[in-house]
Design a protein around this motif. Structure first.
Motif, PDB file in Angstrom:
ATOM      1  N   MET A  81      34.150  16.836 -19.274  1.00 33.18           N
ATOM      2  CA  MET A  81      34.301  16.591 -17.845  1.00 33.18           C
ATOM      3  C   MET A  81      33.336  15.507 -17.379  1.00 33.18           C
ATOM      4  SD  MET A  81      34.922  20.391 -16.277  1.00 33.18           S
ATOM      5  CE  MET A  81      36.474  21.235 -16.637  1.00 33.18           C
ATOM      6  N   ALA A  82      33.676  14.901 -16.247  1.00 36.32           N
ATOM      7  CA  ALA A  82      32.909  13.755 -15.750  1.00 36.32           C
ATOM      8  C   ALA A  82      31.994  14.150 -14.606  1.00 36.32           C
ATOM      9  CB  ALA A  82      33.867  12.655 -15.303  1.00 36.32           C
ATOM     10  N   TYR A  83      30.769  13.620 -14.643  1.00 33.48           N
ATOM     11  CA  TYR A  83      29.886  13.692 -13.477  1.00 33.48           C
ATOM     12  C   TYR A  83      29.243  12.322 -13.291  1.00 33.48           C
ATOM     13  CZ  TYR A  83      25.747  14.271 -16.542  1.00 33.48           C
ATOM     14  OH  TYR A  83      24.760  14.099 -17.474  1.00 33.48           O
ATOM     15  N   ARG A  84      28.678  12.092 -12.119  1.00 37.62           N
ATOM     16  CA  ARG A  84      28.148  10.763 -11.801  1.00 37.62           C
ATOM     17  C   ARG A  84      26.797  10.864 -11.107  1.00 37.62           C
ATOM     18  NH1 ARG A  84      29.801   5.433 -11.302  1.00 37.62           N
ATOM     19  NH2 ARG A  84      28.672   4.266  -9.682  1.00 37.62           N
ATOM     20  N   VAL A  85      25.933   9.911 -11.453  1.00 34.66           N
ATOM     21  CA  VAL A  85      24.602   9.824 -10.853  1.00 34.66           C
ATOM     22  C   VAL A  85      24.435   8.423 -10.283  1.00 34.66           C
ATOM     23  CG1 VAL A  85      22.135  10.052 -11.229  1.00 34.66           C
ATOM     24  CG2 VAL A  85      23.718  11.458 -12.563  1.00 34.66           C
ATOM     25  N   ASP A  86      24.115   8.331  -8.993  1.00 36.04           N
ATOM     26  CA  ASP A  86      23.919   7.041  -8.334  1.00 36.04           C
ATOM     27  C   ASP A  86      22.474   6.882  -7.888  1.00 36.04           C
ATOM     28  OD1 ASP A  86      26.548   5.784  -8.336  1.00 36.04           O
ATOM     29  OD2 ASP A  86      27.177   7.440  -7.045  1.00 36.04           O
ATOM     30  N   VAL A  87      22.113   5.667  -7.527  1.00 33.32           N
ATOM     31  CA  VAL A  87      20.776   5.370  -7.000  1.00 33.32           C
ATOM     32  C   VAL A  87      20.808   5.539  -5.480  1.00 33.32           C
ATOM     33  CG1 VAL A  87      18.978   3.615  -6.751  1.00 33.32           C
ATOM     34  CG2 VAL A  87      20.318   3.742  -8.864  1.00 33.32           C
TER      35      VAL A  87
ATOM     36  N   GLU B 265      23.195   4.827 -17.364  1.00 31.32           N
ATOM     37  CA  GLU B 265      24.643   4.788 -17.188  1.00 31.32           C
ATOM     38  C   GLU B 265      25.046   5.765 -16.093  1.00 31.32           C
ATOM     39  OE1 GLU B 265      28.218   4.005 -16.852  1.00 31.32           O
ATOM     40  OE2 GLU B 265      27.129   2.846 -18.389  1.00 31.32           O
ATOM     41  N   PRO B 266      25.582   5.279 -14.953  1.00 34.73           N
ATOM     42  CA  PRO B 266      25.928   6.182 -13.840  1.00 34.73           C
ATOM     43  C   PRO B 266      27.012   7.198 -14.182  1.00 34.73           C
ATOM     44  CG  PRO B 266      25.777   3.904 -13.085  1.00 34.73           C
ATOM     45  CD  PRO B 266      25.763   3.872 -14.585  1.00 34.73           C
ATOM     46  N   ASP B 267      28.036   6.782 -14.906  1.00 33.70           N
ATOM     47  CA  ASP B 267      29.142   7.685 -15.239  1.00 33.70           C
ATOM     48  C   ASP B 267      28.839   8.418 -16.538  1.00 33.70           C
ATOM     49  OD1 ASP B 267      31.079   7.164 -13.087  1.00 33.70           O
ATOM     50  OD2 ASP B 267      31.077   5.126 -13.898  1.00 33.70           O
ATOM     51  N   GLN B 268      28.768   9.739 -16.441  1.00 34.44           N
ATOM     52  CA  GLN B 268      28.362  10.573 -17.561  1.00 34.44           C
ATOM     53  C   GLN B 268      29.465  11.569 -17.921  1.00 34.44           C
ATOM     54  OE1 GLN B 268      25.278  10.573 -19.309  1.00 34.44           O
ATOM     55  NE2 GLN B 268      24.902   8.631 -18.265  1.00 34.44           N
TER      56      GLN B 268
END
Length: 231
Positions: free
Chosen positions: A72-78, A94-97
């Protein structure tokens, strides 16, 4: 009367089921950082890693909810409003994990980059989780952001806690930390027990006593360097 009692029991039963459903997270999946943005913020310095131009920080994440049975996908942004460091210049990741099936926790790797400005200042980056189709944010008491502050200057290492100050090495100073490294050959007392803490602290103390007896006391600024360890 029996009818009313039956209704009340039935409603209570539904409430219990609903509460159990929430408790076991039989609903959405919620992703969060295991370390928070305030007390558990991370501070690092390239001072501890001589010769390194980059240094990796591993940020642990966990989730609450139904098991992850497929990737599954999760995302981390600044969070640009709270950050002074620049992605691609001062740090990178890498933002998309991808959260792999069956994993209980995941790790986000953030690469810190040693730049010239770190010699005289500390910069920070605040990373924030962003909802995806696979993961929501929450519950409310879980950390949705993670703060990283870093520099190249000498700073008090995380293991130099109030106990270290009170019982072993005294107040932190750049001069004392540099002398500690010189005398003991180590820069990190993380995860050490009382015996090891005492051993290395006494090594510094005996060196300071030896230098004083030789007529050349080690100075910490305008005062003589001392440590509180007894022995």
């Amino acid at each position: 009367m029996r009818y009313i009692i039956f209704i009340l029991v039935f409603v209570s039963f539904l409430g219990a089921c609903s509460e159990d459903k929430f408790t076991t997270y039989d609903s959405d999946r919620y992703v969060y950082f295991t370390k928070g943005i305030t007390a558990d913020s991370i501070t690092e310095s390239f001072f501890f890693y001589p010769g390194e131009d980059t240094h990796e920080i591993n940020l642990e994440l966990a989730f609450a909810g139904m098991p992850v049975e497929e990737n599954m996908a999760y995302r981390v942004d600044v969070d640009e409003s709270l950050s002074t460091a620049v992605k691609g210049t001062d740090f990178d990741y890498e933002p998309d994990q991808t959260w792999e099936a069956g994993k209980e926790k995941d790790t986000l790797v953030v690469k810190l980059i040693k730049t010239a400005k770190l010699e005289n200042q500390m910069v920070r980056v605040v990373l924030k989780l962003t909802p995806t189709k696979d993961f929501s944010l929450g519950p409310a008491n879980n950390a949705k952001s993670q703060r990283l502050a870093f520099t190249s200057k000498a700073i008090a290492p995380s293991w130099w806690t109030s106990d270290i100050v009170r019982y072993y090495l005294g107040e932190y100073s750049d001069a004392k930390y540099a002398k500690f490294i010189e005398v003991t050959g180590i820069s990190d007392m993380n995860n050490m027990g009382p015996t090891e803490l005492r051993y290395y602290s006494l090594r510094l103390k005996y060196h300071l006593v030896e230098m004083k007896n030789a007529g050349t006391p080690v100075m910490d600024g305008d005062v003589e360097m001392t440590v509180p360890i007894v022995g």
